[in-house]
Design a protein around this motif. Structure first.
Motif, PDB file in Angstrom:
ATOM      1  N   LEU A 131      22.364  23.773 -24.761  1.00  8.18           N
ATOM      2  CA  LEU A 131      22.988  23.079 -23.284  1.00  8.18           C
ATOM      3  C   LEU A 131      22.025  24.461 -22.025  1.00  8.18           C
ATOM      4  O   LEU A 131      22.234  24.141 -21.163  1.00  8.18           O
ATOM      5  CB  LEU A 131      24.817  23.303 -22.570  1.00  8.18           C
ATOM      6  CG  LEU A 131      24.734  22.179 -23.395  1.00  8.18           C
ATOM      7  CD1 LEU A 131      26.479  21.793 -23.389  1.00  8.18           C
ATOM      8  CD2 LEU A 131      23.890  20.852 -23.600  1.00  8.18           C
ATOM      9  N   ALA A 132      21.249  24.964 -23.079  1.00  7.36           N
ATOM     10  CA  ALA A 132      20.041  26.220 -22.058  1.00  7.36           C
ATOM     11  C   ALA A 132      21.554  27.403 -21.656  1.00  7.36           C
ATOM     12  O   ALA A 132      21.014  28.122 -20.550  1.00  7.36           O
ATOM     13  CB  ALA A 132      19.787  25.472 -21.729  1.00  7.36           C
ATOM     14  N   ASP A 133      22.730  27.190 -22.222  1.00  3.96           N
ATOM     15  CA  ASP A 133      23.410  28.205 -21.548  1.00  3.96           C
ATOM     16  C   ASP A 133      23.839  29.446 -22.724  1.00  3.96           C
ATOM     17  O   ASP A 133      24.329  30.869 -22.757  1.00  3.96           O
ATOM     18  CB  ASP A 133      25.185  27.920 -21.334  1.00  3.96           C
ATOM     19  CG  ASP A 133      25.870  27.223 -22.918  1.00  3.96           C
ATOM     20  OD1 ASP A 133      26.378  26.192 -22.008  1.00  3.96           O
ATOM     21  OD2 ASP A 133      25.312  27.215 -23.442  1.00  3.96           O
ATOM     22  N   GLY A 134      22.486  30.138 -23.605  1.00  7.04           N
ATOM     23  CA  GLY A 134      23.141  30.813 -24.405  1.00  7.04           C
ATOM     24  C   GLY A 134      21.393  31.229 -25.149  1.00  7.04           C
ATOM     25  O   GLY A 134      21.177  30.073 -25.905  1.00  7.04           O
ATOM     26  N   MET A 135      21.308  32.478 -25.442  1.00 11.75           N
ATOM     27  CA  MET A 135      20.211  32.416 -25.445  1.00 11.75           C
ATOM     28  C   MET A 135      20.351  33.805 -26.489  1.00 11.75           C
ATOM     29  O   MET A 135      20.504  34.208 -26.422  1.00 11.75           O
ATOM     30  CB  MET A 135      19.031  32.707 -24.175  1.00 11.75           C
ATOM     31  CG  MET A 135      18.453  30.952 -23.455  1.00 11.75           C
ATOM     32  SD  MET A 135      18.294  31.477 -21.582  1.00 11.75           S
ATOM     33  CE  MET A 135      19.337  31.335 -21.366  1.00 11.75           C
ATOM     34  N   LYS A 136      18.832  34.041 -27.574  1.00 18.35           N
ATOM     35  CA  LYS A 136      18.612  35.032 -28.520  1.00 18.35           C
ATOM     36  C   LYS A 136      17.557  34.938 -28.342  1.00 18.35           C
ATOM     37  O   LYS A 136      16.302  34.386 -28.809  1.00 18.35           O
ATOM     38  CB  LYS A 136      19.353  35.521 -29.608  1.00 18.35           C
ATOM     39  CG  LYS A 136      19.646  36.349 -30.247  1.00 18.35           C
ATOM     40  CD  LYS A 136      20.388  35.996 -31.032  1.00 18.35           C
ATOM     41  CE  LYS A 136      20.174  36.960 -32.209  1.00 18.35           C
ATOM     42  NZ  LYS A 136      20.526  38.809 -31.603  1.00 18.35           N
ATOM     43  N   LEU A 137      16.534  36.577 -27.632  1.00 17.16           N
ATOM     44  CA  LEU A 137      15.331  37.118 -28.064  1.00 17.16           C
ATOM     45  C   LEU A 137      15.670  37.866 -29.562  1.00 17.16           C
ATOM     46  O   LEU A 137      16.384  38.804 -29.818  1.00 17.16           O
ATOM     47  CB  LEU A 137      14.982  37.266 -26.439  1.00 17.16           C
ATOM     48  CG  LEU A 137      15.103  36.697 -25.679  1.00 17.16           C
ATOM     49  CD1 LEU A 137      14.474  37.109 -24.729  1.00 17.16           C
ATOM     50  CD2 LEU A 137      13.399  35.772 -26.181  1.00 17.16           C
ATOM     51  N   ALA A 138      14.574  38.191 -30.071  1.00 13.87           N
ATOM     52  CA  ALA A 138      14.066  39.624 -31.121  1.00 13.87           C
ATOM     53  C   ALA A 138      13.776  40.799 -30.461  1.00 13.87           C
ATOM     54  O   ALA A 138      13.700  40.751 -29.563  1.00 13.87           O
ATOM     55  CB  ALA A 138      12.966  38.633 -32.183  1.00 13.87           C
ATOM     56  N   ASP A 139      14.320  41.398 -31.127  1.00  9.02           N
ATOM     57  CA  ASP A 139      13.932  42.632 -30.541  1.00  9.02           C
ATOM     58  C   ASP A 139      12.743  43.379 -29.978  1.00  9.02           C
ATOM     59  O   ASP A 139      12.254  43.874 -28.703  1.00  9.02           O
ATOM     60  CB  ASP A 139      14.625  44.122 -31.103  1.00  9.02           C
ATOM     61  CG  ASP A 139      16.350  44.061 -31.180  1.00  9.02           C
ATOM     62  OD1 ASP A 139      17.231  44.380 -32.157  1.00  9.02           O
ATOM     63  OD2 ASP A 139      16.826  43.521 -30.747  1.00  9.02           O
ATOM     64  N   SER A 140      12.100  42.597 -29.945  1.00  3.94           N
ATOM     65  CA  SER A 140      10.214  42.557 -30.746  1.00  3.94           C
ATOM     66  C   SER A 140       9.881  42.348 -29.165  1.00  3.94           C
ATOM     67  O   SER A 140       8.681  42.834 -29.036  1.00  3.94           O
ATOM     68  CB  SER A 140       9.266  42.431 -31.927  1.00  3.94           C
ATOM     69  OG  SER A 140       9.998  41.159 -32.131  1.00  3.94           O
ATOM     70  N   VAL A 141      10.965  41.220 -28.295  1.00  2.94           N
ATOM     71  CA  VAL A 141      10.033  40.190 -27.462  1.00  2.94           C
ATOM     72  C   VAL A 141      10.718  41.467 -26.559  1.00  2.94           C
ATOM     73  O   VAL A 141      10.272  40.407 -25.620  1.00  2.94           O
ATOM     74  CB  VAL A 141       9.370  39.167 -28.196  1.00  2.94           C
ATOM     75  CG1 VAL A 141       8.793  38.817 -28.928  1.00  2.94           C
ATOM     76  CG2 VAL A 141      10.572  38.582 -27.863  1.00  2.94           C
ATOM     77  N   LYS A 142      11.816  41.371 -26.705  1.00  7.57           N
ATOM     78  CA  LYS A 142      12.936  41.352 -25.473  1.00  7.57           C
ATOM     79  C   LYS A 142      12.295  42.493 -24.297  1.00  7.57           C
ATOM     80  O   LYS A 142      11.696  43.355 -24.545  1.00  7.57           O
ATOM     81  CB  LYS A 142      14.337  42.118 -25.954  1.00  7.57           C
ATOM     82  CG  LYS A 142      15.159  41.171 -26.736  1.00  7.57           C
ATOM     83  CD  LYS A 142      16.515  41.803 -27.106  1.00  7.57           C
ATOM     84  CE  LYS A 142      17.886  41.657 -27.718  1.00  7.57           C
ATOM     85  NZ  LYS A 142      18.823  42.144 -28.115  1.00  7.57           N
ATOM     86  N   GLY A 143      12.601  41.735 -23.221  1.00  5.13           N
ATOM     87  CA  GLY A 143      11.854  42.593 -22.080  1.00  5.13           C
ATOM     88  C   GLY A 143      10.641  41.881 -21.241  1.00  5.13           C
ATOM     89  O   GLY A 143      10.259  41.874 -20.845  1.00  5.13           O
TER      90      GLY A 143
END
Length: 125
Positions: free
Chosen positions: A53-65
């Protein structure tokens, strides 16, 4: 479920690129989606994931920001917006999906059941 990733290409360091993943599925909001990448000689690694539902996301530390993930369930699309690209981002990028009854986010390769063919991103220095 069939997935197709697109949008890869050759860019210079510091450039931006947006990858797209489309899925052939009746109810796109029933699947969670993730992006992974695999560089030559390396294992496939997790990059980003978004719940159904696109209300939760996670990014790897290497690409955050630098990277963001989003989806448009009405269009059966998931996007990976990549900014400030670096040579080390060079890889084949894959999108993956799995059915999800809840709002879980999945970031392990083994948790995904369906995979696209990958799109190559090459970042030159």
């Amino acid at each position: 479920v069939q997935l197709q990733a697109s949008g890869g290409g050759l860019v210079q360091a510091g450039d931006s690129l947006r990858l797209s993943c489309t899925a052939s599925i009746g109810t796109f909001s029933s699947v969670a989606v993730g992006w992974f990448r695999q560089a030559p000689g390396k294992e496939r690694e997790f990059i980003a994931a978004i719940n159904r539902l696109a209300d939760g996301m996670k990014l790897a530390d290497s690409v955050k920001g630098r990277f963001t993930i989003s989806r448009d369930n009405a269009e059966n699309m998931v996007y990976l917006q990549m900014k400030s690209l670096r040579p080390e981002d060079t890889a084949v990028y894959y999108c993956a999906a799995r059915y999800s009854a809840w709002s879980d986010i999945f970031y392990s390769r083994e948790q995904y059941h369906y995979w696209g063919q990958g799109t190559l991103v090459t970042v030159s220095s």
